[in-house]
Scaffold this active site. Structure first.
Site, PDB file in Angstrom:
ATOM      1  N   CYS A 251       0.834  -1.199   0.000  1.00  0.00           N
ATOM      2  CA  CYS A 251       0.000   0.000   0.000  1.00  0.00           C
ATOM      3  C   CYS A 251       0.868   1.249   0.000  1.00  0.00           C
ATOM      4  O   CYS A 251       1.706   1.441   0.879  1.00  0.00           O
ATOM      5  CB  CYS A 251      -0.974  -0.076   1.180  1.00  0.00           C
ATOM      6  SG  CYS A 251      -1.084   1.317   2.289  1.00  0.00           S
TER       7      CYS A 251
ATOM      8  N   CYS B  58       0.804   3.821   2.906  1.00  0.00           N
ATOM      9  CA  CYS B  58       1.408   3.333   4.142  1.00  0.00           C
ATOM     10  C   CYS B  58       2.874   3.747   4.218  1.00  0.00           C
ATOM     11  O   CYS B  58       3.401   4.037   5.292  1.00  0.00           O
ATOM     12  CB  CYS B  58       1.322   1.809   4.225  1.00  0.00           C
ATOM     13  SG  CYS B  58      -0.357   1.199   4.202  1.00  0.00           S
TER      14      CYS B  58
END
Lengths: 625, 121, 172
Positions: free
Chosen positions: C74, C77
């Site tokens: 991700c 993140c």
């Protein structure tokens, strides 16, 4: 180059529009019996320049002129020509230009097709219509200009969302816009009729053809939109009660109400104010729908790119429009005072209006309630298909019943016509046959089936009777028959739909009920604007041992980068087989969704029949005039 | 006897599993996919939707009722996830106003028709 | 009579337009902020690289806990990770990581590169357990006190402003 030209042409249209407003206003006071020749000339140039603006934008799309932001954001050189053209109205700015073109077209047609009408009535109509046109032209030029320049000029465009590249969706907006933007003309006519005190009969005769035209196009537009959703979205449904879909349905209810009450107005001089209210409401609802779709206050499947300033403009325009039309209505509306007798046809037509307004209210409340609740209290709730089905479905029963009985009544007065007749007898028998072949279903569903069967058989009988008497109102018969068929097929579709989703690898075989689904092979290939994973499936129906091959795809488009799930649909006369697949991340497993969708062809065909009724009614009006 | 009881068990189990499946579909059709635009969980292929599908499946298999599953999800994600709007204080207007309007419309229609009939007499 | 109707209709329309006007300014992105104030669900989470399970009840042993859902695949993140590392230096706060639908190899590589702010690291390879916390996209971060009450919920990557907000709460 094209940008400057487009802007110039639009400014000229705006100038012509204001000139028409000015000329019409002064012509009101002149003594002649005819509208000044000058206005005709200006109206002609107005339509020429407005069309020119639209054609300019189409040309910019066709030659991929990326110096226009609008073209850059919504097109791509590798796109097929057909979708380059349809891309013109596939976005907010371009579709607004189409809006304006339809407003102008209807204004022009009204002017040239109503040569013999009262002069001031015509002039007022022209004034209201051109006020609408100028408002939208100002909106176009100041806020949503499709001709805005981009510098430096990019070499390639961003492309059109592939799910919008579909023939049904290419023609969907023009159809729908002719429908609900077309309703602007009877909005203008209604206000003009109030001010110039036109009598019921000429009001009815003036708006009738426009109502039937816009109603037909609205119906077709909704149909094509549903077809697109069914084939392109890959969910196996055709109506989701989504706010944007509702926005197209709300004006439709009002148009349907109007289509019926205009008949009364024409024959019996009742309902004058009511028809005017309906005419005003129809276009108001069209603008409300536009506001909901484009302001971004709703969470919908089909969104335009959003921008609050747009919403603010449409909302201010809407407020202005609503407040001034309410004011005009209260100032000029006459008192209706006409004779009725119960059980006459009027009562039934009023009952139609009662139901249509009720349906409208339900859809409007369902669409707006979450917005209001969120704004006023901050609580977020969703209103979805279960709400609409629960509230609306029971009311289909009385509606179907009234549709069956209503048309059999005479105009001025008639006694209760026997309900128990041969048509009812036949429909009950048909219904029992259906009932015995259905395993399990709710009572409501069964009753809906019974009443729609009754409507269908009764209309067939009506057709036969009228055919004998050579006095056929085919438009009503076809539309009502179509509506009965529609409800009948949707009910059977609901009852007999089969759905199964499961996970599978290549080579897997899945058995359930009477079907065997074999996942035979998987193939990847790439085309010029997308890469694709295609699954090869064999579906065996164990009941009659037929098999069919289906090939759903997962496509990864590069311009813009979007993944689409292409359903593979095998259409048979009675039933569609619908297969989609999606990959499960980080694995070689696919999620397969198999659906059996019976009577889809019947659903499309019924809606087509309904709209054919509209065309026939239009032709009938024309013959009379 | 053994065969009979076996067929009975098989019959019921098949009925039960068939019902289970319908129950799952019904639930999934009534859930909103939070990361999509107005799509249902059942229609969506998004990662979130796939997870919710599995969770609902498991809950159904574990014997949770429809109501419990809706409650569980709305507790975690808010009522926003439920397409079948629950009847609560904040949705009374939504659920009842249509009926009120229908009755009012009918009453109005009745009055108009009656008034006009009287006049002809 | 007419005037009365006119006034009623005008008032209704003004109300409707006013509400629609207000709705234009509203933020349309849905977040699960309703969960703030509720108790965190009791869930058993598997530890990331050792056997055994972490029960969210254990959060009551810490003064404040930040429950962070992340994955190596991700992008956002990555952006928020330095703020987590920054927060991990605060002794009032324990950061519990939930590695979401990830592969162990990639997750370890991510932590080696970016640093490991997590006092306790658990995993949810199928994403099903995260449903209990109302997670629908990652990263999401939940601030919990020792009564297991949710104080804050961040959907999407946290930024320096959020860090200040969290520090203000935990340093009280």
């Amino acid at each position: 180059m094209l940008s400057n030209f487009g802007i110039t042409v639009s400014i000229i249209s705006l100038l012509l529009t204001t000139s028409i407003l000015y000329l019409s206003y002064y012509d009101l006071k002149s003594s002649g019996n005819n509208v000044s020749k000058k206005i005709y000339k200006f109206a002609f140039f107005q339509i020429v320049f407005t069309f020119l603006g639209f054609i300019t934008l189409i040309v910019a799309y066709v030659i991929s002129d990326f110096s226009l932001i609008n073209v850059y954001e919504n097109s791509h050189t590798t796109k097929p020509l057909f979708y380059k053209i349809s891309g013109t109205w596939g976005n907010h700015e371009g579709s607004l230009l189409l809006w304006i073109n339809i407003l102008v077209l209807f204004s022009f047609l009204f002017l040239i097709l109503n040569k013999n009408k009262n002069k001031n009535f015509k002039l007022y109509t022209l004034i209201f219509q051109n006020l609408l046109i100028s408002a939208f032209l100002i909106f176009l030029l100041t806020n949503s200009n499709p001709f805005s320049l981009l510098y430096p000029i990019p070499t390639e465009g961003m492309g059109l969302n592939p799910i919008l590249q579909d023939p049904a969706l290419a023609i969907h907006p023009p159809l729908l816009y002719i429908g609900f933007v077309g309703s602007s003309i009877y909005f203008s006519i209604a206000l003009a009729a109030l001010i110039s005190k036109v009598d019921s009969k000429s009001l009815a005769l003036t708006i009738k053809p426009w109502v039937s035209v816009s109603w037909t196009f609205q119906t077709l537009g909704i149909l094509v939109g549903s077809i697109w959703a069914y084939y392109e979205l890959g969910w196996g449904g055709f109506w989701f009660w989504d706010p944007v879909e509702n926005s197209s349905l709300m004006p439709w209810f009002l148009m349907t109400a109007l289509l019926h009450s205009v008949l009364v107005l024409e024959r019996r001089i009742g309902l004058y104010s009511w028809v005017i209210i309906l005419s005003i409401l129809t276009f108001t609802m069209s603008v409300v729908g536009t506001f909901l779709v484009r302001s971004g206050i709703l969470n919908s499947v089909h969104t335009f790119a959003n921008d609050p300033s747009r919403g603010l403009f449409i909302l201010s325009f809407l407020a202005l429009m609503v407040f001034s039309s309410i004011f005009i209505f209260f100032k000029y509306a006459p008192d209706d005072n006409k004779n009725y007798k119960i059980f006459s046809k009027e009562s039934f037509i009023l009952a139609n209006n009662w139901f249509m307004i009720f349906f409208l209210a339900v859809v409007l409340i369902g669409t707006l309630y979450p917005v209001f609740l969120d704004t006023l209290t901050g609580q977020k709730i969703s209103v979805g298909p279960p709400y609409y089905n629960f509230i609306l479905a029971p009311f289909l029963l009385p509606l179907l019943f009234l549709m069956t009985l209503g048309p059999k009544h005479k105009w001025i007065s008639s006694d209760m016509i026997g309900i128990f007749n041969i048509a009812l007898f036949i429909s009950v028998i048909l219904f029992i046959i259906i009932f015995l072949s259905i395993k399990d279903s709710s009572i409501l569903m069964l009753l809906i089936l019974l009443f729609s069967t009754y409507l269908i058989t009764q209309t067939i009988f009506d057709f036969y009777e009228k055919f004998k008497n050579k006095n056929i109102n085919l438009s009503r018969i076809i539309s009502h028959f179509g509506f009965g068929m529609l409800i009948f097929s949707i009910s059977l579709n609901q009852i007999y739909s089969v759905e199964k989703s499961f996970n599978a690898r290549i080579g897997d075989e899945k058995n359930f009920q009477n079907y065997t689904i074999k996942f035979n092979n998987l193939e990847t290939f790439s085309k010029n604007n997308f890469k694709s994973v295609k699954g090869y499936f064999e579906i065996i129906d164990n009941k009659n041992t037929t098999s069919q091959n289906l090939t759903p795809e997962i496509r990864v488009y590069n311009q813009p980068e979007i993944i689409t799930y292409e359903a593979s649909i095998n259409t048979r006369f009675f039933s569609d087989t619908y297969l989609t697949m999606s990959n499960i991340s980080n694995s070689d497993i696919f999620n397969i969704k198999f659906q059996k969708k019976p009577f889809m062809n019947f659903i499309w065909f019924s809606v087509l029949l309904i709209s054919i009724g509209g065309i026939l009614q239009f032709l009938r009006f024309e013959k009379k005039i | 006897m053994k065969i009979l009881s076996l067929t009975i068990v098989l019959f019921f189990s098949s009925v039960i599993s068939y019902c289970d499946e319908n129950k799952t579909y019904e639930i999934l059709k009534n859930l909103r996919c939070l990361v999509c635009q107005g799509q249902t969980i059942s229609d969506s292929n998004s990662d979130f939707a796939l997870t919710i599908k599995e969770v609902v499946n498991e809950k159904v298999e574990e014997g949770f009722s429809k109501k419990e599953i809706y409650h569980f999800l709305s507790d975690k994600y808010g009522d926003w996830i439920l397409f079948n709007t629950p009847l609560k204080k904040n949705s009374y207007i939504l659920w009842f106003v249509p009926y009120v309007l229908f009755i009012l419309g009918g009453a109005l229609l009745y009055l108009v028709i009656r008034k006009r009939t009287e006049k002809t007499k | 009579m007419r005037k009365k109707y006119l006034v009623i209709i005008y008032s209704i329309s003004i109300f409707v337009f006013f509400v629609l006007y207000l709705s234009l300014g509203k933020n349309k992105v849905y977040t699960t902020q309703d969960n703030i104030g509720k108790k965190i669900a009791e869930v058993q989470l598997n530890y990331f690289d050792i056997d055994g399970e972490f029960n969210t009840k254990e959060i009551s042993n810490f003064k404040f806990t930040l429950l962070n859902f992340w994955a190596s695949w991700c992008g956002p993140c990555r952006k928020e990770h330095k703020y987590l590392v920054e927060l991990s230096k605060n002794s009032n706060l324990k950061i519990v990581g939930v590695n979401f639908k990830d592969e162990k190899k990639n997750a370890l590589k991510f932590l080696n590169e970016m640093g490991n702010p997590f006092s306790i690291l658990t995993k949810d390879p199928e994403g099903k357990k995260s449903v209990n916390f109302g997670i629908y996209g990652i990263p999401e971060t939940i601030l919990i006190n020792n009564e297991l009450k949710i104080l804050k919920k961040y959907v999407g990557p946290i930024n320096s402003k959020d860090v200040k907000e969290i520090e203000k709460i935990i340093n009280k």
